[in-house]
Design an enzyme around this catalytic site. Structure first.
Site, PDB file in Angstrom:
ATOM      1  N   SER A  72       0.833  -1.200   0.000  1.00  0.00           N
ATOM      2  CA  SER A  72       0.000   0.000   0.000  1.00  0.00           C
ATOM      3  C   SER A  72       0.868   1.250   0.000  1.00  0.00           C
ATOM      4  CB  SER A  72      -0.911   0.024   1.229  1.00  0.00           C
ATOM      5  OG  SER A  72      -1.636   1.241   1.275  1.00  0.00           O
ATOM      6  N   LYS A  74      -4.177  -6.859   3.491  1.00  0.00           N
ATOM      7  CA  LYS A  74      -4.202  -5.761   2.511  1.00  0.00           C
ATOM      8  C   LYS A  74      -5.632  -5.491   2.044  1.00  0.00           C
ATOM      9  CE  LYS A  74      -2.701  -2.739  -0.552  1.00  0.00           C
ATOM     10  NZ  LYS A  74      -3.743  -2.634  -1.576  1.00  0.00           N
ATOM     11  N   HIS A  77      -7.223  -3.535   4.720  1.00  0.00           N
ATOM     12  CA  HIS A  77      -6.671  -2.169   4.625  1.00  0.00           C
ATOM     13  C   HIS A  77      -7.450  -1.372   3.586  1.00  0.00           C
ATOM     14  CE1 HIS A  77      -4.254   0.814   2.473  1.00  0.00           C
ATOM     15  NE2 HIS A  77      -3.576   1.019   3.599  1.00  0.00           N
ATOM     16  N   ASN A  78      -7.664  -1.967   2.421  1.00  0.00           N
ATOM     17  CA  ASN A  78      -8.377  -1.268   1.355  1.00  0.00           C
ATOM     18  C   ASN A  78      -9.828  -1.003   1.741  1.00  0.00           C
ATOM     19  OD1 ASN A  78      -5.967  -1.567   0.019  1.00  0.00           O
ATOM     20  ND2 ASN A  78      -6.866  -2.356  -1.851  1.00  0.00           N
ATOM     21  N   GLU A 110      -9.828   1.886   3.975  1.00  0.00           N
ATOM     22  CA  GLU A 110      -9.540   3.028   3.102  1.00  0.00           C
ATOM     23  C   GLU A 110     -10.804   3.486   2.374  1.00  0.00           C
ATOM     24  OE1 GLU A 110      -7.522   3.222  -1.233  1.00  0.00           O
ATOM     25  OE2 GLU A 110      -6.231   2.356   0.323  1.00  0.00           O
TER      26      GLU A 110
END
Length: 638
Positions: A298, A353, A356-357, A360
């Protein structure tokens, strides 16, 4: 006296000694010489008349070349193209210590070279003499051998890769935006690198070659469009990073690599692959004794170049071998430690990940809703909103996304704000939706993240929204009085929503860790998210410290978080109420409010749902006045 290396490229006439020699000399920035230019006139005349040279003819020529080689070695070195077909000829040329000569033999079939001779012009050597050359040729006992059945660029790269001083420490496949940035990052950390990119006519042409030519120190990077040569250029055990589009392209590259790799080589998939697919690839490669690291990255283009947050998972042994590359190029936390850690086994890195996205997505939607209500309810200009965001940053709400949004609002085209010219139709790559699917499978609520995905979906219905707006003609209201109190309340609601959103994301990670026995370290995950990644923030710094030695605690139950949340709950509910009454859609604010109220309610409305389920499906229910291992059914129809 210090000496330099002289590279002698040899083989039969027509094998490409001059072409390859000149290219190699240009790359090495040293002179090129062709041995044919040192023949006496008598030798040239003899060959032009169709007669081969004998050893008597060659003796003075070879001695002259030996003297030249000795002289070149005392300067900057050189590249020499010379037939040197017999071992004794090469021994004559070996006038200096062997460590100062690199022998490079260009090998090709008779038919291939004969074809080249047919199209060759203005050269005194005739095709008829090729038979004599092959008869004279004695295969080399020293140096490297290069097959010439490829283009000159690939031959030069293979030569450079096989020279003992030019094996690259790692390789990277895929020179898109992220791939190029990561490659530059590796080079900036003094790693030697080989890069490969496919060749596609009129679409992707000489991508690797162009990348190499653009680097200030091209000696540290080799470019290839031939996969075999690329793999051969790497030190063993090899480390190869894939930066290609997620999905089928990754599998196609892996399938092409498998026959070329050796035991304990390592492939790193740095794209946004689905965590379940990463697990399948790990198992497939394990059958070939090839290691695999599914790695989330990222930071976008800038992060990839300057230092991203990196989330590798898979074989711990592979990480111990190849993790150094990733740790070196990653961002650094406030203590100077790498924002890269071994996440866990299987596809856990890509799962993390993915979450995380998801976080986000929701943080971006939260900022979008905040901007929208400030602009069209509170009547603020983009400049005023940017000032508000800057004050929030000073008040402890600092985050990368808040900072860039503040900057975006100041961008103008002429007298107009650029934000007013951007179509209100958000794109997405699917990772947010993956998070929602994973939450459904694991039985975890993902309110804020799921709503942010749905908000992007409905934004894509632009023409339908315009039509519906014309049909209903609903009006939004604005604040008539001083709105300082509203902005202060919005700041509190914003922080509360962000905390709830992060809590939801980490709960999903925690549940996956339990379900898949990954033993994920939430503190370490938060730590590597404190810099380099898109969701870095002051809040993430706090989360890192809270989870340290408290891995099983839910974020919303930490005393420090409770202290922050309590005085902000009322503001959160009020902002949602005000926004909805005024006619504004606030999906993430609303989802956060609903989640928090449900999460903190000892008594929910789910008892009526269980009664309904038992009524029409005899699904049974538990009771509050009995043990939880007892189930009951009622005949409701009487």
């Amino acid at each position: 006296m210090n000496k330099s290396v002289v590279y002698i490229i040899y083989g039969v006439s027509g094998s490409g000694k001059t072409t390859i020699g000149k290219a190699l000399a240009k790359d090495f920035k040293i002179p090129f010489f062709d041995a044919d230019d040192f023949h006496p006139e008598s030798n040239i005349k003899k060959m032009s008349n169709g007669f081969p040279l004998d050893d008597t003819d060659r003796a003075p020529w070879l001695k002259k070349m030996a003297n030249e080689i000795s002289d070149w070695s005392t300067k900057n070195g050189a590249v020499l193209a010379c037939s040197a077909l017999k071992q004794k000829y090469r021994e004559t040329l070996q006038s200096i210590d062997s460590e100062y000569i690199e022998w490079i033999f260009l090998e090709g079939s008779f038919d291939l070279i004969a074809h080249r001779m047919e199209v060759r012009k203005h050269h005194f050597f005739k095709k008829e003499m090729l038979v004599s050359q092959f008869e004279t040729l004695e295969k080399p006992k020293e140096g490297i051998v290069i097959n010439i059945d490829k283009n000159s660029d690939e031959i030069v790269n293979e030569i450079k890769s096989k020279l003992h001083t030019n094996k690259s420490q790692l390789g990277l496949i895929g020179l898109g935006v992220m791939g190029k940035s990561l490659a530059k990052n590796f080079l900036s950390k003094d790693f030697t690198l080989s890069v490969y990119n496919r060749q596609m006519d009129n679409y992707e042409v000489d991508v690797a070659k162009k990348f190499v030519s653009e680097q200030p120190d091209s000696d540290d990077v080799l470019g290839f469009d031939d996969l075999q040569s690329f793999v051969s250029s790497l030190e063993q055990p090899r480390t190869i990073m894939l930066m290609v589009n997620a999905g089928k392209p990754v599998d196609l590259v892996i399938d092409s690599l498998i026959p070329l790799l050796s035991k304990e080589d390592c492939i790193i998939d740095g794209g946004n692959s689905h965590y379940k697919v990463t697990l399948e690839r790990s198992k497939r490669l394990a059958k070939h004794e090839i290691d695999f690291l599914g790695t989330g990255i990222s930071g976008g283009e800038e992060g990839a170049l300057k230092g991203p947050s990196i989330m590798p998972s898979g074989s711990k042994k592979a990480y111990d071998t190849s993790g150094l590359f990733l740790e070196t190029i990653s961002a650094r936390d406030k203590n100077g430690n790498s924002c890269c850690t071994y996440v866990g086994p299987e596809g856990s890195g890509h799962f993390v990940k993915m979450v995380h996205n998801g976080i986000e997505y929701a943080e971006m939607q939260l900022l979008a809703e905040t901007y929208h209500i400030l602009r069209f309810y509170a009547g603020k200009t983009p400049i005023q909103i940017s000032d508000i965001f800057d004050k929030w940053i000073e008040n402890g709400l600092k985050s990368y996304l808040l900072e860039i949004t503040s900057g975006i609002l100041l961008e103008k085209e002429g007298d107009d704000f650029l934000i007013d010219k951007i179509l209100d139709k958000a794109g997405q790559k699917g990772t947010g939706g993956w998070s929602t699917n994973a939450a459904l499978e694991l039985g975890v609520s993902l309110s804020t993240i799921s709503e942010s995905v749905m908000a992007r979906n409905i934004s894509g219905m632009k023409s339908e929204r315009v039509e519906a707006s014309a049909i209903y003609q609903l009006k939004t209201t604005t604040i008539a009085l001083d709105n300082i109190a509203f902005v202060e309340s919005l700041e509190k609601a914003f922080k509360a929503t962000s905390i709830i959103n992060h809590h939801i994301g980490f709960e999903l990670i925690k549940e996956a860790s339990k379900e898949y026995n990954w033993e994920l370290n939430l503190s370490e995950i938060a730590r590597i998210w404190t810099n380099g990644c898109i969701i870095r923030s002051d809040l993430m710094e706090q989360i890192w410290e809270l989870f340290f030695n408290n891995n099983d605690t839910s974020l919303l139950t930490f005393p420090d978080i409770v202290t922050i949340m309590k005085p902000r709950v009322t503001s959160l509910s009020e902002i949602v109420s005000i926004g909805l009454k005024a006619g504004f859609s606030l999906p993430v604010f609303s989802a956060a409010t609903n989640y928090f109220l449900a999460y903190t309610s000892a008594q929910s409305s789910a008892n009526i749902i269980q009664a309904q389920r038992d009524y029409f499906g005899a699904h049974t229910y538990q009771r509050v006045d009995t043990s939880l291992d007892q189930y009951f059914h009622t005949n409701w129809k009487h």
